[in-house]
Each structure stands twice: as structure tokens, then as C-alpha cells.
Write an enzyme that holds these catalytic residues in place. Structure first.
Site, PDB file in Angstrom:
ATOM      1  N   ARG A 175       0.837  -1.206   0.000  1.00  0.00           N
ATOM      2  CA  ARG A 175       0.000   0.000   0.000  1.00  0.00           C
ATOM      3  C   ARG A 175       0.874   1.260   0.000  1.00  0.00           C
ATOM      4  NH1 ARG A 175      -2.333  -3.965  -0.580  1.00  0.00           N
ATOM      5  NH2 ARG A 175      -4.498  -4.479  -0.186  1.00  0.00           N
TER       6      ARG A 175
ATOM      7  N   GLU B 122       2.162   1.698  -3.388  1.00  0.00           N
ATOM      8  CA  GLU B 122       1.067   2.198  -4.218  1.00  0.00           C
ATOM      9  C   GLU B 122       0.868   3.702  -4.034  1.00  0.00           C
ATOM     10  OE1 GLU B 122      -2.524  -0.271  -4.359  1.00  0.00           O
ATOM     11  OE2 GLU B 122      -3.672   1.541  -3.947  1.00  0.00           O
TER      12      GLU B 122
ATOM     13  N   SER C 117      14.511  15.374   2.181  1.00  0.00           N
ATOM     14  CA  SER C 117      15.549  14.422   2.581  1.00  0.00           C
ATOM     15  C   SER C 117      14.965  13.157   3.214  1.00  0.00           C
ATOM     16  CB  SER C 117      16.496  15.074   3.581  1.00  0.00           C
ATOM     17  OG  SER C 117      17.527  14.170   3.936  1.00  0.00           O
TER      18      SER C 117
END
Lengths: 149, 149, 149, 149, 149, 149, 149, 149, 149, 149
Positions: free
Chosen positions: A90, A93, A116
Site C-alpha cells: 500500500r 502504491e 531528505s
């Protein structure tokens, strides 16, 4: 003979399962956040000597393993380029679906540069919600501008 | 003839550069967050009819393009499985370095399940800091428990 | 209609070949190093308005192309994950053969962290040598320490 | 029975952690640069007999391991085509973002050919800087022109 | 507008088929070997001005295409990492089956180093044989020793 | 219990390092070329019984290993599709840069078909040269024409 | 301007659909098997002049296209390394499931070597069967022994 | 403890080399074709109890191994997506070069559907030929039509 | 020392083969569906304490293994991105051939969102059929709508 | 000139968006299920002549496009081996997480063989549920047993 930090991570995970230690306990033991401590115990960060010794006692590690905890590891915790585990996927994704959005909005606000991942912290919290509790994660990274020269 | 949502995204990006529109302006125009609106304009979300028409006017799109904005797209905004752009890569790196940590801590708190990437929101803010401003991102996703049956 | 920075890069390369412009001339025209300027002209950096206009005149670009030069691009200049061009491959090979060495020596000197590729500069020089001239490249990147929290 | 140089590298790394040896000590012991010596100890270069014996004593290696140090190894120190470790990835990113630039500028100065990765040396130094110390790396490779025939 | 050397290669191949030009004719026209000339015409080498002009006349190229022939190209002539064409695959197979052998025997004879693919020539000849003619290929590359430093 | 030819190859390589045997000695012992013999010892060819026994004595192998030397192996000596070792990579690069050239010139001379990698031999020689010795390799493969039917 | 055999294949397929030509008709027209002819029309084989002209008339091709039919093509008819089309995948699956078996049985019968895919023919027939007709395919390839030298 | 069918395959192959058993002997012992039996012994098919016991005696397997022979295995006998072994690669090449042809001709004869790889048999025979013996393989698979619904 | 859930899965599979336990027996023992139970025993789900203990007795597991059964595992049961086993591949093929269809029809009925793979159940049944029995699978997943914010 | 079924799919999708046609309307028009019809319109199935003509009228296609609808297409609807779209990915995840389970339970019930993806149907339904409606999918495939021979 330990030849690889991954062997130390296996010892830690094995001890955790058998002894029922929680990641947050380990974090408290060394006075650091649960996010950074867990990352370190999973072989992604280096500990200093007192931290390593405290953790060594908690997990019952050998001296050699404690020495390895102080060595900067080869980082990267995923076995494949695209993760197969649903929880971790997830997150991949989110980067895939929102990647362009994140890039555009950071550039709109800050100009060219990056957020960063080194001067970085993460905080994971449970947010109670009557429709089902939520996982709230705050990521904070210093903005580093690209320099022209 | 438009045959693909990506063509609409290209029109939007081209108009944005030529007309100097900001993503946040577009978000204001439809009364939604800048994160969700940008994701939609980059071809990751579907708009409803009034939203699509407002955006169509702002970016000077044809009726056909406006119709396409209302269609659920094939999602995924990265051209390669491992992103090459440094800003987006840093997010992939966070998943790679902290993936195991995120998994462990969510399971420690919630048990087996995932943090939803669908019932999900994202908020990107600048946090002023004398040592260099920071990018702060809050991710909020509903916890979905795995069910046994 | 320009829909992608790559199209601007193609215009620049095409003009360069036909007009015989040198990268170093372009760098002089905007008063920046040849390394950073070339990276920008190849679609890896964003220029400010005066730089973009100067370069637009030099390469004979349209206003739309000049506008695109000021947009932060999606970076990454290699068509494949492992480069096929022999000159660029040699650099990939250096990372492959010396990667562990670079990691070990930077950690030995600085501790855990990275050498920044953002707060970074590069200087390429010819070093005359009776046994065959050498290419000398100086890379300079700020050291960024991992922080515990 | 040792069947692979990687096994010798593991012995060396294991001894280094347990005995606290520094790479630069090993380099001094054989009178070579720390870059070349570390590359060799990580299994990327072959040592001659006296070097191998000196290193064997320093790291406490068996005779068989010392024999292996003198064999030309199968080179390549990265476990994946795109490195996952943040420090090494930054180098890959430099090749990705600046690859085209490096190619163009070397060709502009030298014509068709490559910068050798074999007749090559590397020097890594710390450069103190009030805004944060920098890692300075000098790469020097002989230019090899493509020949027509 | 030509934006890529590959477009010039396509023009050359198209002219070759329509006009029935042989690669060896082109090589004779510029007084170079058929191997190097063909590689150049397929977009792997840069020609000097007189060569490019001669070839431009032979293949009926535009001035812009002739200018592109003099630019050092991005090299690599295979569309996939593992070639699918049976003739080219056999060469990849030779590297796969004999790769270790080649490495071992060159090291046994020369020590650590490589056989150059830059200071390199190739000669392809038909060898009549009653059991079926043979393709004989001579590869000649300078040995480049790895240097310690 | 030996379950794989690769285990026999490891025994041979281990014995070679410890006993200091040369590939060319092994070739002489069985009266075959050093190229074919080395390929066989590296697990790419099958030996007949007398050859296997002679080699078994030379390298001090068990009877079981000697039996395995007579079995046709699963061929392929590279650990990755694109080799990482610089010496072997140069050969892959030759196929990549000259692949189209080899294909065109063989077809120009012979018509459609391939150069066999089975009815094939290879000869590697050192060619002294004042500017640096060269590696000369002769590849000889039977031409096999595609048949129409 | 045709620059690629794939363009000729597209013309042939397009004509086939519009004109309703069968592959077997094309094969009859040139007096060759339907297997070899179809392979050629799909861009995998080269035709001689009379064959190309006959096919050119049948499919209504231009002279340029007819010229291209006589050029040896870059072979390989699958868009991905692992085919996605179910019919073609089943063949890939046969190679995957039976690959080791084919290898073992050919070696048991013939010794080390291969079954040629060049001196090769294929015949596809329908075999009526009350339980459902069967596809019967006969593959015939010359055995080529590996030679020692 | 056996945890994987591959371990049983290794035992069988090891026994075959040491005892000099032929695949065709094993096939005769259980009264099945050499193709199906070999596929099963290489871990691609499940045997029934009497077959497994007969084979267990022939190869000298333990009871546990005999039990495993009766379990449906995870199929797939190639270590890489594109096979490296020359004999097996030729089959992959046939699928690659003739894949489109096979698809077109089966559809021309049968309509939409596939040739089954499950209701399937294979027969490998040596065909004597004065120009060199040939390998003849007959593949027979039931045609399965796609159904509309 | 168990360091990985996969080791527990191997113990379970080994015990299943030797003791002849059925997956459905295991499901009955803990009063859950055979689908969920098998997924858990194959290392994809976490069991609670009583379930783990019951299963531990059934399969004869150690206490340590029983503890591991209660830990949320790293999920993903396929050894390659594209499965090689014919039965599992058919499912991948369904996703490949029908993926677009599934997406279009769910969006047509529900709008933008997904069918959950977490709040999900599966039921596999044999459906007798005179033309050959069928496998009937019912998948049931909660629809999760994408939210705008 | 249409040269590829994908071009017809693009025409259909474009007409669908502009004319607001629903997949279920198209299915009704030809009297077939919405699942099979949509798969066909997305380029995965071949239609017969009356179906193609009906659909051609509905979507306003040319005669050439209608001819192409009757040709068996090269199947596979995903642009990448691992799908990036979240809805389709969830299906891939189901195969990944439950793949082993599906395999085990079908073998436990039916023995060795597969569930056909050719003699196959799919039915997608909305199941109202107060906790959130569910997507219910029934997959039905004939069991095909592996045959021994």
C-alpha cells in the site's frame, strides 16, 4: 562466525518471538523513538555502544552480535523491487499513485530540490475514529535545494 | 480523438506551463485539497461533472477532454517500477528502508491488517526551521483488519 | 503543443547539431559551469527566467520551450536501468566494482550517512599525460548524517 | 573447503568487526591506497603474494584464504542492478542524472572514446566546511579513443 | 527536424533496401573496413566530415543527416537485454557458455585486467569447408591491466 | 551426495587454487585445447570416461565427482543476464555495440541463417605489441542456413 | 518511407483482415508449407524475389514493401519475454514444464548437443477425435553434436 | 526432513548418476512413456502409490521421499524466465520465432481457443538421416475453444 | 532457532506429507473455513493462541513454531512475479485477460474505488457436471470507494 | 489503415466516453453477458459477424474496424507484468497471497490438473450490505486433469 548484519536481525526477530518482547519496549530501553529503534533492530540503522549493549541484554545477544549492531549496515529491507506484502505494498502504491502529486506540490512550494530521507523522522500513531480507527503517519524531511554552480 | 486519459493529462500540463496556473489555484477553484486535486489533474482520480467543467474552463480544455476527466483512470504515475526522479526516489527509499518498520509497528498496535491507500488522505506542509525549512507530510489511512472466516 | 520536457531537449540537441553550438558556449552565455548547464540543457535541471531566455536565443527556441526550461523536470537521463553506452557504462561499472569500497570508506571517516547528490557539484577536466591524457573528475557532495530521534 | 572468493570476503568482514581493524590500517600495512586496498579486501581486486600474506596475518586468515586473495575474482559488489543502499544509490543517481552530461562533455573535449575504469584511480577525502563537511572524490581514468580501422 | 541518431540509421537502412547498396560498397567508398563502417552506419560510431559527406552522397542523405553522422552517438544496438534474433543470440550464448572460460584463460595468460572493447577491431571472413562453409571471426583487443595504486 | 554439476565445479576450482594447477596443464593432460577443456571444467561440457578419470586424478576428485563430469550439464556460466564482471562485460558490450553489424555482414555474405555456437571452436592467443600486448581471439562457427520447406 | 520490417508485417496483416486472405492461400501461391510462409509473412523469414512478388500481388503491397520482404529480418515475434497470449503461453509452459525432460531424453539418445531450430521444420495438423479434436504438431530438427577440439 | 519436492528430485538425479540408471528404464518399470515418466522424476508430475514405490526401489529412495512423489508439485523446471541452456533455449527460440505463426494457423483452422498443455502428450524419436540424424517430436494437445456466455 | 515463518511452513508441509493430514481436517480442528486455514498454514495469515496450539498438536510442531504461527507474516506466496505453476498461472492469466473488464464493470456499478482484498473471503467448491466437473470459486470483497478530500 | 486490434479498442473507448454508452448496454445489444462482452470490446475476445456489426453500429465504427472485431486478438490487457492500477492490483495480490491455497485445495479435491481459464465464465454482482456493499464475483472453470501416458 557472523558474516552479515542480516544474521543479527534474524537473532533479534527470533528472540522477540520466543521472549515476547515489544518493539516499543526496546525503544524505551534506549530512550529513542519506536520508529528509529525498530528500523535499527531490523538492520537499517547503526547503534552506538551503550545502545547496542542495552539491546544486546534485552534480546540476549552474543558479544559478536553486539559488535555488529554498531556497524553501518547495507540498507534496504524489501526482498523484491515491488513489495509483495499487502501492508508494505500500500505504501508503494501511494508512491505510485501520488508520486507525481508529491513532486509537483513540493516543487510548487519550494522550487527544485528534494525532501531528505536522511535528515528525516517518522511518527506512527493510532487515531481513534468511530468509523474505524486510522493509522496516522507524520513524515518530516528537511528540504534540500538543488544548487546551481 | 482522445483515446487515453494520459492525453488529457498532457493537455493540462501544457496549459499549466503556458498559462502559469498553480495547482493550488485549481484546488481552490473546485474547493478541494491541493493534494487530491493535483492527483486528479495528473490522471489518478476521477472528477464529478461540475469539478470537471470548472477545471476545463481554467485549463482551456475541449468538451471531449472534460468528459474524460469524469472517467475513472488506469492509475499509476511512475514510468518505471523503481522511480528515477530523485524527489520521488526518496519516497521509494523510505518504503525500502522503513518498510519493515512500518509493518512491524502497525501490526504491534493494530494486529494483522493494512493501512488503507483508498480511504486515505495526504497533507503536505512547509515547516519553517532555522536550520533549513522542512517538508512535513501527514498520511492518514483507515486501518483495515484481515478477517478470518 | 509541448507536453513534455523531453521534447525541449530534442529541440536543443537538434539545434546544437545543426548550428554547431558547444555546451561550453552555452555555459559561458549564462555564467554557470559547463557541467550544470549541460545537465540542465539535457533536461535534468530547471533554469531561472533570464537563463532560459538567454539559452532560448542561443538555440533558437520558441517562447513555449523557454517556459518549459523553467519547470522542474522529471529527472533521469538513462533509457535503461543498466546503461548500454560504453562511456556511461564505465561509470555504472565503477559504482558496481567500487560501490562497497565507497560505502565503507565514507562510513569509516564520517559515520552513518550519505554523500549528497543534491548539494553536489562536479568538475570534469583533461589532464595531459605522456602515456595518454586522462579524464579527471572531481565530485563534491555534502555529507549528510543519519539522525537518530 | 573454500569454493568462492565471497567466502574470503565474509571472513575478512567478520574479523574486521570482531577485531576492530580499520580499512586504512590494512592499506598502510601493504603500502597501497585505502581505496584500492578496500576494494581488494571486499573481493574486487587480486593481491600479490606478499600483500596477501600481510593481510592474512592482519585478519587472521587461513593459508587457503590467503591463496584465494591472489586469484582474480569475479567482480561486481552490488546485490541488485539498482542498488538499495542510500549511500550507494546516490552514486547510481549521479550516473542517472548526470550520465548524459558526462558523456557529452567528455566527447566535446576528447572526441569518441571512453574514460577507462581499469587504468583508473579514486581518492576519497573529507573537506571541512563550516556549513557541514563535504565528501570530495577525485576519479582519474585514462581516456581511450575509439579507433577506426 | 532530426532529433536522434536512430532516425539517421532508419534513413540509411531504408535507402539501402530501396537502392540495393551493399555494406562493403559503403566501406570501400570511405576506405575503411566493412566491420567498422557498418557499425558506424548502424549508429554505433562517429564519422569524420569527409567520410560523412561521401556516405551522405551514397545513401542520398540530407545535410542535417550528414551533420548527425559526425556526432558521437549513444551506443547499443540491441532492443532487449537478451537478444531475440537467433544469429545475435548465438553470440550472447557464446558469452554465456564460454564467459567463465574466456575470463580464466585471459587471466592465466595476462593477470588481472580486461581485453579492451574500445582499442578493438573485428574481422569477419568466410572460410570454405566441404562440410559446410564456416564463419571465421577474429577479435583483437588490447589487454588493459588493472593497476594498483 | 552430489546433486548438481555446480558442486563439482566448486571442487575443481577449490583444488585449482590450493594445488596451483593451470588450466593449460589440465588441457595437456587430456590432449584437448585449453578453451574446450576449461569450459568443461567450469561445468559447460561433458567429458568422456578416460578424460574424466584423468582430470579426476589431477584435481583429486571422488569417484562420484568423476561420474558427474561425464553427464551433460545444464549450461550457462553467468550469474546475471547482463554480466557484472568487467572482463566478461566487455564481451557483452561487443555483442551490444557490434550485434547489428555482425548480423548484417554475415547475411550479406551468406544469406539468412546463423553462425553455429555448437559446431564451434575458439582460440585465445597473446599477440605481442610494443604499444601493449593484445588479446587475439578466433571464433569459428559453421554457417547454418535457414531452410524453407 | 519504410524503415522497418514490422511496418511491412502490419501492411500484410491489415490487407489480410480487409481482403479476407487465408495464410494457407498465400502458402499455396508460392508453393511452400503454410508454417514457413506464415512465419515469413509475420516478419520472421526472408523470401526470394519471385516469392516476394507473388505475395506482393496477393496482399497488394508497394514495390518498396516487396523489396523489404527479401531482406533478412531481425527475428523474434513476442512482445514480452514471457508471452501473455494464452495460446502462445501454453507453448512457453510446455518448455517450462517439460524443458528438463526434453533435455534429458535428447541427451540420453544422442549425447551432448542440441536439436537445431534453424535446420528445422514444423507441421501443424488437426486430428479429429470424438472427445474433442486435437492439435497435432510435428517438430523436426537436425541433431547438432557439440564438438570437442 | 524433506520440505520440498526439489529435494526428492536431487536425490533421484544423484542416484541416477551414481547407479547409471536410464530414464527409459524407469519408464519401463512403471509401464508409462519415457516423456511423462521423466517429467515426473524431474518433479513436474505426481505418481500414484504403486508407481512411486516402484521408482523408490529403483532409485533407492526413503519412504518419506516416496510419499513426496505422490504429492502434486509446484511445477516449472527452468531456473530463469529465458532459459540459458542451449538445448532448452532452442525451444524457447522456436516459441519466439514461430509463436505468431502457431497462433495464426491454429486460429485459422479451429477459431478462438488454445491447444491444451494439460490434456497433452509428447513423443520424442530419433529419425535416421544420412545428412545427420534428426530429433522428431510430436506434440498432441486437445483443442479447447473459448466459450462466449 | 527459527528465524523466519517460511521455516514453520516447511515443517507443516513436511508433516502433512508424512502424516497424511488434509487441509480440510486442519480447518475443522479450529472451526474456520478451509480457505482461510490453508492460507494461514501456508504462512499468509496469523493465528490466535488457541488456534495455533490446536494446529501445533495436529502437525506436531515445537513450542517455538507455535509462537511463530501467531506472528503476522510477510505475505506473498509466489516465488516469481509471474507464476510458473500451470494451475496458479491460469489465475494470473484471468487477471491479465479479464483485468480491464473487471475494472470497467466494477467502476460502472460502483464508481471509483476498489474491491478489498483484506475484508475479503473466498469459497472453492466442486460443481458436478456431466461434461466434466467444474471448479467454482466465489470471491467476496467489500467495495471501498476512493474519497475526495 | 488499422494494423492492430488495440487501435479498434481505442476507438471503442473513445466512442464510449463521448457517447456515454454503458458496457451493459453493449452486452444487451448482442444478448451476451456483460463480462464476456466487455472483455471482447477491450480486445480480448473475437466476435462473430452479427455481433460485430451490432457493436459497430452502437459505437459508430468503420467497416474495417468491424472486420477487425472478428479476428482472434493477441490477448493480455495489462501494460506491466505486475499491474499498477489499485483495483487490478488487488486481484494480483489475491493470486499472490492465496495462490498456494487455491492450488492446494483444488488438488486436495480433484487431484493433479488445473481450473480452465478457457472453458471459463465470470459473473460480477453487487451484494448490498449495511456495513458497505460488497463486490461478489463467481468464477467457474472446468477442471482439466493432467493425463499420464
Amino acid at each position: 562466525m557472523i558474516t552479515d548484519r542480516a544474521q543479527v536481525t534474524e537473532m533479534i526477530i527470533s528472540a522477540k518471538v520466543t521472549k515476547g518482547i515489544k518493539w516499543s519496549q526496546a525503544a524505551e530501553a534506549i530512550g529513542k523513538s519506536k520508529e528509529w529503534t525498530t528500523a535499527g533492530l531490523l538492520g537499517q540503522m547503526a547503534f552506538d555502544k551503550p545502545q547496542a549493549e542495552t539491546l544486546g541484554k534485552l534480546f540476549g545477544l552474543t558479544d559478536e552480535a553486539v559488535a555488529w549492531l554498531q556497524i553501518v549496515p547495507y540498507k534496504g529491507s524489501l526482498p523484491t523491487a515491488v513489495p509483495t506484502d499487502p501492508l508494505i505494498y500500500r505504501w508503494y502504491e501511494i508512491v505510485n499513485v501520488y508520486g507525481g502529486t508529491i513532486k509537483e506540490l513540493i516543487h510548487e512550494e519550494f522550487g527544485d530540490g528534494i525532501m531528505s530521507a536522511i535528515d528525516f523522522s517518522m511518527d506512527i500513531q493510532r487515531q481513534p475514529d468511530p468509523k474505524g480507527d486510522r493509522v496516522n503517519v507524520v513524515l518530516s524531511g528537511k528540504f534540500l535545494p538543488y544548487k546551481s554552480y
